[in-house]
Motif scaffolding. Structure first.
Motif, PDB file in Angstrom:
ATOM      1  N   PHE A 253      16.450  23.633  77.671  1.00 34.11           N
ATOM      2  CA  PHE A 253      17.725  23.995  77.044  1.00 34.11           C
ATOM      3  C   PHE A 253      18.827  23.038  77.489  1.00 34.11           C
ATOM      4  O   PHE A 253      19.561  22.500  76.663  1.00 34.11           O
ATOM      5  CB  PHE A 253      18.104  25.433  77.401  1.00 34.11           C
ATOM      6  CG  PHE A 253      19.500  25.804  77.002  1.00 34.11           C
ATOM      7  CD1 PHE A 253      19.790  26.136  75.690  1.00 34.11           C
ATOM      8  CD2 PHE A 253      20.534  25.802  77.925  1.00 34.11           C
ATOM      9  CE1 PHE A 253      21.086  26.465  75.309  1.00 34.11           C
ATOM     10  CE2 PHE A 253      21.822  26.129  77.558  1.00 34.11           C
ATOM     11  CZ  PHE A 253      22.093  26.458  76.251  1.00 34.11           C
ATOM     12  N   PHE A 254      18.947  22.807  78.795  1.00 34.28           N
ATOM     13  CA  PHE A 254      20.000  21.921  79.298  1.00 34.28           C
ATOM     14  C   PHE A 254      19.763  20.467  78.912  1.00 34.28           C
ATOM     15  O   PHE A 254      20.717  19.697  78.783  1.00 34.28           O
ATOM     16  CB  PHE A 254      20.171  22.069  80.806  1.00 34.28           C
ATOM     17  CG  PHE A 254      21.005  23.271  81.166  1.00 34.28           C
ATOM     18  CD1 PHE A 254      22.388  23.236  81.051  1.00 34.28           C
ATOM     19  CD2 PHE A 254      20.415  24.438  81.588  1.00 34.28           C
ATOM     20  CE1 PHE A 254      23.154  24.342  81.351  1.00 34.28           C
ATOM     21  CE2 PHE A 254      21.165  25.555  81.894  1.00 34.28           C
ATOM     22  CZ  PHE A 254      22.549  25.505  81.773  1.00 34.28           C
TER      23      PHE A 254
ATOM     24  N   GLN B 243      21.602  19.888  75.662  1.00 32.67           N
ATOM     25  CA  GLN B 243      23.051  20.085  75.623  1.00 32.67           C
ATOM     26  C   GLN B 243      23.788  18.788  75.935  1.00 32.67           C
ATOM     27  O   GLN B 243      23.287  17.949  76.689  1.00 32.67           O
ATOM     28  CB  GLN B 243      23.466  21.158  76.644  1.00 32.67           C
ATOM     29  CG  GLN B 243      22.870  22.515  76.384  1.00 32.67           C
ATOM     30  CD  GLN B 243      23.211  23.043  75.009  1.00 32.67           C
ATOM     31  OE1 GLN B 243      24.361  23.041  74.589  1.00 32.67           O
ATOM     32  NE2 GLN B 243      22.188  23.476  74.288  1.00 32.67           N
ATOM     33  N   PRO B 244      24.996  18.621  75.379  1.00 31.91           N
ATOM     34  CA  PRO B 244      25.797  17.448  75.748  1.00 31.91           C
ATOM     35  C   PRO B 244      26.205  17.565  77.219  1.00 31.91           C
ATOM     36  O   PRO B 244      26.270  18.671  77.762  1.00 31.91           O
ATOM     37  CB  PRO B 244      27.019  17.547  74.835  1.00 31.91           C
ATOM     38  CG  PRO B 244      27.096  18.985  74.449  1.00 31.91           C
ATOM     39  CD  PRO B 244      25.688  19.500  74.444  1.00 31.91           C
ATOM     40  N   VAL B 245      26.444  16.442  77.854  1.00 33.37           N
ATOM     41  CA  VAL B 245      26.851  16.450  79.262  1.00 33.37           C
ATOM     42  C   VAL B 245      28.131  17.265  79.403  1.00 33.37           C
ATOM     43  O   VAL B 245      29.103  17.049  78.669  1.00 33.37           O
ATOM     44  CB  VAL B 245      27.048  15.011  79.773  1.00 33.37           C
ATOM     45  CG1 VAL B 245      27.597  15.019  81.179  1.00 33.37           C
ATOM     46  CG2 VAL B 245      25.735  14.259  79.720  1.00 33.37           C
TER      47      VAL B 245
ATOM     48  N   HIS C  25      20.850  25.833  94.605  1.00 33.67           N
ATOM     49  CA  HIS C  25      20.717  24.403  94.912  1.00 33.67           C
ATOM     50  C   HIS C  25      19.549  23.771  94.159  1.00 33.67           C
ATOM     51  O   HIS C  25      19.666  22.653  93.654  1.00 33.67           O
ATOM     52  CB  HIS C  25      20.569  24.183  96.417  1.00 33.67           C
ATOM     53  CG  HIS C  25      21.794  24.536  97.179  1.00 33.67           C
ATOM     54  ND1 HIS C  25      22.958  23.814  97.095  1.00 33.67           N
ATOM     55  CD2 HIS C  25      22.041  25.570  98.015  1.00 33.67           C
ATOM     56  CE1 HIS C  25      23.875  24.374  97.859  1.00 33.67           C
ATOM     57  NE2 HIS C  25      23.357  25.446  98.429  1.00 33.67           N
ATOM     58  N   ASP C  26      18.448  24.493  94.049  1.00 36.36           N
ATOM     59  CA  ASP C  26      17.307  23.958  93.303  1.00 36.36           C
ATOM     60  C   ASP C  26      17.653  23.761  91.823  1.00 36.36           C
ATOM     61  O   ASP C  26      17.366  22.720  91.235  1.00 36.36           O
ATOM     62  CB  ASP C  26      16.101  24.892  93.414  1.00 36.36           C
ATOM     63  CG  ASP C  26      15.537  24.933  94.824  1.00 36.36           C
ATOM     64  OD1 ASP C  26      15.663  23.918  95.545  1.00 36.36           O
ATOM     65  OD2 ASP C  26      14.979  25.976  95.195  1.00 36.36           O
ATOM     66  N   TRP C  27      18.267  24.773  91.223  1.00 33.39           N
ATOM     67  CA  TRP C  27      18.652  24.661  89.811  1.00 33.39           C
ATOM     68  C   TRP C  27      19.711  23.583  89.618  1.00 33.39           C
ATOM     69  O   TRP C  27      19.681  22.837  88.636  1.00 33.39           O
ATOM     70  CB  TRP C  27      19.141  25.999  89.270  1.00 33.39           C
ATOM     71  CG  TRP C  27      18.016  26.944  89.041  1.00 33.39           C
ATOM     72  CD1 TRP C  27      17.744  28.087  89.714  1.00 33.39           C
ATOM     73  CD2 TRP C  27      16.978  26.815  88.064  1.00 33.39           C
ATOM     74  NE1 TRP C  27      16.598  28.680  89.236  1.00 33.39           N
ATOM     75  CE2 TRP C  27      16.110  27.917  88.212  1.00 33.39           C
ATOM     76  CE3 TRP C  27      16.693  25.880  87.088  1.00 33.39           C
ATOM     77  CZ2 TRP C  27      14.989  28.102  87.427  1.00 33.39           C
ATOM     78  CZ3 TRP C  27      15.569  26.073  86.291  1.00 33.39           C
ATOM     79  CH2 TRP C  27      14.735  27.158  86.460  1.00 33.39           C
ATOM     80  N   ALA C  28      20.644  23.477  90.553  1.00 34.58           N
ATOM     81  CA  ALA C  28      21.693  22.457  90.442  1.00 34.58           C
ATOM     82  C   ALA C  28      21.096  21.053  90.471  1.00 34.58           C
ATOM     83  O   ALA C  28      21.542  20.172  89.726  1.00 34.58           O
ATOM     84  CB  ALA C  28      22.710  22.628  91.563  1.00 34.58           C
ATOM     85  N   ARG C  29      20.106  20.836  91.297  1.00 34.34           N
ATOM     86  CA  ARG C  29      19.457  19.518  91.342  1.00 34.34           C
ATOM     87  C   ARG C  29      18.751  19.213  90.015  1.00 34.34           C
ATOM     88  O   ARG C  29      18.850  18.098  89.492  1.00 34.34           O
ATOM     89  CB  ARG C  29      18.452  19.463  92.496  1.00 34.34           C
ATOM     90  CG  ARG C  29      19.090  19.162  93.832  1.00 34.34           C
ATOM     91  CD  ARG C  29      18.029  18.849  94.879  1.00 34.34           C
ATOM     92  NE  ARG C  29      17.308  20.050  95.277  1.00 34.34           N
ATOM     93  CZ  ARG C  29      17.689  20.882  96.252  1.00 34.34           C
ATOM     94  NH1 ARG C  29      18.793  20.634  96.908  1.00 34.34           N
ATOM     95  NH2 ARG C  29      16.961  21.923  96.563  1.00 34.34           N
TER      96      ARG C  29
ATOM     97  N   ALA D 250      20.200  16.390  87.439  1.00 32.83           N
ATOM     98  CA  ALA D 250      19.380  15.215  87.101  1.00 32.83           C
ATOM     99  C   ALA D 250      19.448  14.897  85.602  1.00 32.83           C
ATOM    100  O   ALA D 250      19.172  13.772  85.195  1.00 32.83           O
ATOM    101  CB  ALA D 250      17.936  15.450  87.519  1.00 32.83           C
ATOM    102  N   LEU D 251      19.848  15.885  84.799  1.00 30.31           N
ATOM    103  CA  LEU D 251      19.991  15.674  83.346  1.00 30.31           C
ATOM    104  C   LEU D 251      21.365  15.104  82.982  1.00 30.31           C
ATOM    105  O   LEU D 251      21.637  14.847  81.829  1.00 30.31           O
ATOM    106  CB  LEU D 251      19.779  16.999  82.615  1.00 30.31           C
ATOM    107  CG  LEU D 251      18.399  17.634  82.796  1.00 30.31           C
ATOM    108  CD1 LEU D 251      18.384  19.042  82.211  1.00 30.31           C
ATOM    109  CD2 LEU D 251      17.320  16.776  82.158  1.00 30.31           C
ATOM    110  N   GLY D 252      22.244  14.948  83.985  1.00 25.29           N
ATOM    111  CA  GLY D 252      23.553  14.346  83.739  1.00 25.29           C
ATOM    112  C   GLY D 252      24.715  15.320  83.759  1.00 25.29           C
ATOM    113  O   GLY D 252      25.861  14.923  83.582  1.00 25.29           O
ATOM    114  N   HIS D 253      24.454  16.589  83.963  1.00 24.81           N
ATOM    115  CA  HIS D 253      25.521  17.592  83.973  1.00 24.81           C
ATOM    116  C   HIS D 253      26.217  17.592  85.323  1.00 24.81           C
ATOM    117  O   HIS D 253      25.693  17.161  86.316  1.00 24.81           O
ATOM    118  CB  HIS D 253      24.960  18.983  83.678  1.00 24.81           C
ATOM    119  CG  HIS D 253      24.335  19.078  82.325  1.00 24.81           C
ATOM    120  ND1 HIS D 253      25.068  19.112  81.165  1.00 24.81           N
ATOM    121  CD2 HIS D 253      23.028  19.113  81.947  1.00 24.81           C
ATOM    122  CE1 HIS D 253      24.255  19.188  80.132  1.00 24.81           C
ATOM    123  NE2 HIS D 253      22.997  19.186  80.581  1.00 24.81           N
TER     124      HIS D 253
END
Length: 70
Positions: A41-42, A45-47, A59-63, A67-70
């Motif tokens: 999903f992410f 999505q646009p950055v 922290h795991d989800w944030a990494r 990594a996708l640019g968000h």
């Protein structure tokens, strides 16, 4: 069509709620995602800014999302 500028994420064990807003605060979408659907999903999505609650897995989800640019 308005552009998503911030996505809020409510983390949970099995299903996550995401809420997308434009710069003026108007709601663009609300979705329920499974764990397997979050990264794909992410990736589509646009950055933008992604805000999520503080919990053990943040922290795991944030990494992964970062990594996708968000």
């Amino acid at each position: 069509m308005d552009k998503v500028t911030i996505i809020g994420v409510d983390l949970a064990k099995r299903s996550f709620q995401v809420h997308g807003s434009s710069a003026d605060g108007s709601v663009l979408f609300r979705k329920k995602l499974s764990r397997a659907q979050v990264v794909p999903f992410f990736a589509q999505q646009p950055v933008c800014i992604v805000a999520m609650e503080a919990c053990a897995t943040t922290h795991d989800w944030a990494r992964e999302i970062g990594a996708l640019g968000h």
